[in-house]
Write an enzyme that holds these catalytic residues in place. Sequence first.
Site, PDB file in Angstrom:
ATOM      1  N   ASP A 178      37.912  33.708  49.341  1.00 42.46           N
ATOM      2  CA  ASP A 178      38.669  34.931  49.559  1.00 42.46           C
ATOM      3  C   ASP A 178      38.688  35.182  51.070  1.00 42.46           C
ATOM      4  OD1 ASP A 178      39.813  37.561  48.843  1.00 42.46           O
ATOM      5  OD2 ASP A 178      38.796  37.219  46.935  1.00 42.46           O
ATOM      6  N   ASP A 208      43.554  38.434  50.647  1.00 46.06           N
ATOM      7  CA  ASP A 208      43.482  39.781  50.086  1.00 46.06           C
ATOM      8  C   ASP A 208      44.605  40.676  50.618  1.00 46.06           C
ATOM      9  OD1 ASP A 208      41.588  41.588  48.517  1.00 46.06           O
ATOM     10  OD2 ASP A 208      41.651  42.694  50.413  1.00 46.06           O
ATOM     11  N   GLU A 215      47.578  37.550  47.732  1.00 48.89           N
ATOM     12  CA  GLU A 215      47.554  38.645  46.764  1.00 48.89           C
ATOM     13  C   GLU A 215      48.638  39.636  47.158  1.00 48.89           C
ATOM     14  OE1 GLU A 215      44.875  42.290  44.937  1.00 48.89           O
ATOM     15  OE2 GLU A 215      44.832  41.842  47.068  1.00 48.89           O
ATOM     16  N   HIS A 267      39.778  40.467  38.858  1.00 53.15           N
ATOM     17  CA  HIS A 267      38.701  41.453  38.941  1.00 53.15           C
ATOM     18  C   HIS A 267      39.206  42.881  39.154  1.00 53.15           C
ATOM     19  CE1 HIS A 267      39.865  40.397  42.940  1.00 53.15           C
ATOM     20  NE2 HIS A 267      39.203  41.427  43.416  1.00 53.15           N
ATOM     21  N   ASP A 268      40.512  43.044  39.297  1.00 53.81           N
ATOM     22  CA  ASP A 268      41.084  44.379  39.512  1.00 53.81           C
ATOM     23  C   ASP A 268      41.804  44.934  38.294  1.00 53.81           C
ATOM     24  OD1 ASP A 268      40.284  44.481  42.230  1.00 53.81           O
ATOM     25  OD2 ASP A 268      42.046  43.318  42.821  1.00 53.81           O
TER      26      ASP A 268
END
Length: 533
Positions: free
Chosen positions: A101, A203, A266, A327-328
Amino acid sequence: MTTHDTRWWQHGIVYQIYPRSFQDTDGDGIGDLAGIVSRLDYLSWLGVDAIWLSPVFPSPMKDFGYDISDFCAIHPIFGTLDEFDRLVTEAHRRGMRLILDYVPNHTSDQHPWFQASRSSRDDPKRDWYIWRDPGPDGGPPNNWLSTFGGSGWEFDEATGQYYYHAFLKEQPDLNWRDPEVVRAMHDALRFWLDRGVDGFRVDVLWHLIKDDRFRDNPINPEWRPGHDPYQRLVPVYTTDRPEVLDVVAGLRSVVDEYDDRLLIGEIYLPLERLVAYYGTDLEGVHLPFNFQLVEAPWHARSLARMIEDYEEALPPGGWPNWVLGNHDKPRIASRVGTAQARVAAMMLLTLRGTPTMYYGDEIGMHDVPIPPDRIQDPFEKNVPGLGLGRDPQRTPMQWEPGRAAGFSTAEPWLPVPGDADTVNVATQEQAPDSMLALYRNLVALRRGEPALNRGSFVRIEAEGDVLVYLREHEGRCFAVLLNLGDEPHEAHGVPAGAVVLSTGLDRSGEPVEGTVSLHAGEGLIVEVGRRGR
Ligand code: GLC
Ligand code: MG
């Protein structure tokens, strides 16, 4: 397109690990790098090609690692740089790639850069972050909001200015208009590329540049009380600014200094804006994450339209990709139910484009209810009660029956659900019709069949709740039939062939032609032209 024309990240499968929750080895209730190493054999048995790790860098953990205080080191909670190097080596030894990430939009407020920046208005790093004088009334400079609730501006007493934070106030936004920031952040990429990392998931890529005139965001007329407060405004001046594409191209050029590395972005934007991140002449990210399956309603007709629109919107040469969870977002098994989660798995692994799996989805993990005293996510703490919290989808991987599901010898940082005694890897490895068995079969089939991992997408149709599409490569063809409803259905006009895989793992070898009956929530992959049994 012939076989050798595709890169690993095109025909391969990505598996996301949330490191805090994968495997704890030192008994602190939090997953670590040694834990991931110890589970690499499982991942290679499962058959995935690349692992993406959510952040493992030094961090005060206000946003669980997405608030980074050193971009070029490993948080002691996860281990050491030596252990990280070992993870890279061990993954590569098994033929798997490692993706990190990369969080370029903001740092932790504890990062030495921000500490310097906030120390005085004259500090050389002042301009590395976004500082503004108070508005005319002494309040924030404009109406920009934080994604995690409240104003996006935080006042700094010592220097009398506000700084902007798109997320927590402990996550000040970097100023990507400053060339020194660009240089420092590019070097952070090189640090990991030099260590053998195969790529990055970037991100909140669409956030990196904000309006240089700091105009107020317009009111969103659709917003109602009870909705996510961040949605009250339309973030036209804080996200997806035209200049962001130059920043993206800059990141890409760094990655291109190395061989065969991957950039994933993302990006939560409508389709026509999303595809812009492939860049002019594909100089952007290789894969702008396509979250449509995460957000779309689970209906055959609208999904067919969505898939078709996506295929059509791709720029020439742009490679598609699909995501079911992360994970969101709430887990797929909780969004569509246990039966449909099997159909979703078959869809993810048979659509054209790189699939990204989320750890635990392969055993059908669902969102875990979090008791109030165990809430960890700052989003839930800041904006409580709206169901925005992300802890339920971040709970420990369920490896085996018994204490903490084999994740840890201690009390895990987030709870393990009651059904972990049946929903776990060890139990499902023994059951020939388990979700895990289905995933493993789907992965194996996809890996072995160019028609599925790089073939063309021939057509798509929806008939009632049934979605049908064809994949083809050099004369080999598969029909995928998915019943998204909870009633049995008949699919018509199915070309002659034989079932190679069904979601119930019980119809392989069955010859089909013309009309095929599907059980409620059943999916079939038919090899067209093959003779059954
Ligand atoms: C991304 C991450 C999310 C994080 C946010 C701020 O959306 O996926 O977990 O909270 O960025 O970094
Ligand atoms: Mg640990």
